[in-house]
Enzyme design. Structure first.
Site: not given
Ligand code: GRF
Length: 224
Positions: A110, A146
């Site tokens: 997160h 979360d």
């Molecule tokens: C990241 O910011 C993660 O923390 C959140 O969703 C986003 C995913 O990014 N849960 P990616 O697809 O891994 O680039």
């Protein structure tokens, strides 16, 4: 033997990429056995393709209810033989049946320092709130969004005037480091959960060596 991962993605999959890279580099003793997406066009699927990794789509729009969608995902993940379910930008809430199927074996990343700023826009919410420190969290997944036990967190100072996008980009760089690290600890069997607390065997030793590290923003000036 390498830990087998099912990585669930809805978007670009940069966190998936960091896991693949660390695994290919031999730093992370884990192997992606399935990339699963609820979105046919997810960038993460293309990354899986490029690396010759098994991938599949279970499109949530084709299911009448959450339960049926989750059952299809559970079946697909079980088939892959995954030991750990890794949520990496997976934008669906999971049902109790899914959580039960992989109890204690689901992790998420997160982009905020939980329990602050849960939800879909952690980075933006932190920037808008005016916090001086922001960051990201890898945690176990439970029935509340979360909310599960925290495995690792990383913090960055917020630059004055910075918006959610630039802050988010800096947080994302850290995500790419802490997620593979957390998975490596799990692969090594060093993670123990006691109530709300996650203990990583031997991790405290490094902290002791560092003395009393602190990230203060704006930085303390001479004499303080
Ligand atoms: C990241 O910011 C993660 O923390 C959140 O969703 C986003 C995913 O990014 N849960 P990616 O697809 O891994 O680039």
């Amino acid at each position: 033997m390498a830990l087998k991962l099912a990585v669930l993605v809805s978007g670009g999959g940069s966190n998936l990429q960091s896991i693949i890279d660390k695994s290919e580099a031999g730093v992370l003793d884990a192997r992606v056995v399935l990339v699963l997406s609820n979105k046919p066009g997810a960038g993460g699927l293309e990354r899986a393709r490029r690396h010759g990794l098994p991938h599949a789509v279970v499109d949530h729009t084709e299911f009448p209810a959450r339960e049926a969608f989750d059952a299809a995902m559970v079946a697909r993940i079980r088939e892959s033989g995954a030991d750990l379910v890794v949520l990496a930008g997976f934008m669906r809430m999971l049902t109790p049946a899914f959580l039960d199927a992989f109890a204690g074996r689901i992790v998420n990343i997160h982009p905020a320092l939980l329990p602050s700023f849960p939800g879909c826009h952690g980075q933006r919410d932190a920037a808008d709130y005016g916090v001086k420190l922001a960051g990201c969290t890898v945690h176990f997944v439970d029935e509340i969004m979360d909310h599960g036990q925290v495995i690792i967190q990383a913090a960055v100072p917020v630059v004055p005037g910075e918006g959610g996008d630039t802050l988010g980009a800096r947080i994302l760089e850290l995500e790419h480091r802490i997620y593979p690290q957390a998975i490596q600890w799990l692969a090594e069997g060093r993670v123990r959960v006691q109530g709300r607390h996650v203990l990583v065997a031997d991790a405290g030793r490094l902290l002791a060596e560092l003395g009393r590290p602190a990230l203060v923003n704006p930085p303390l000036e001479r004499g303080f």
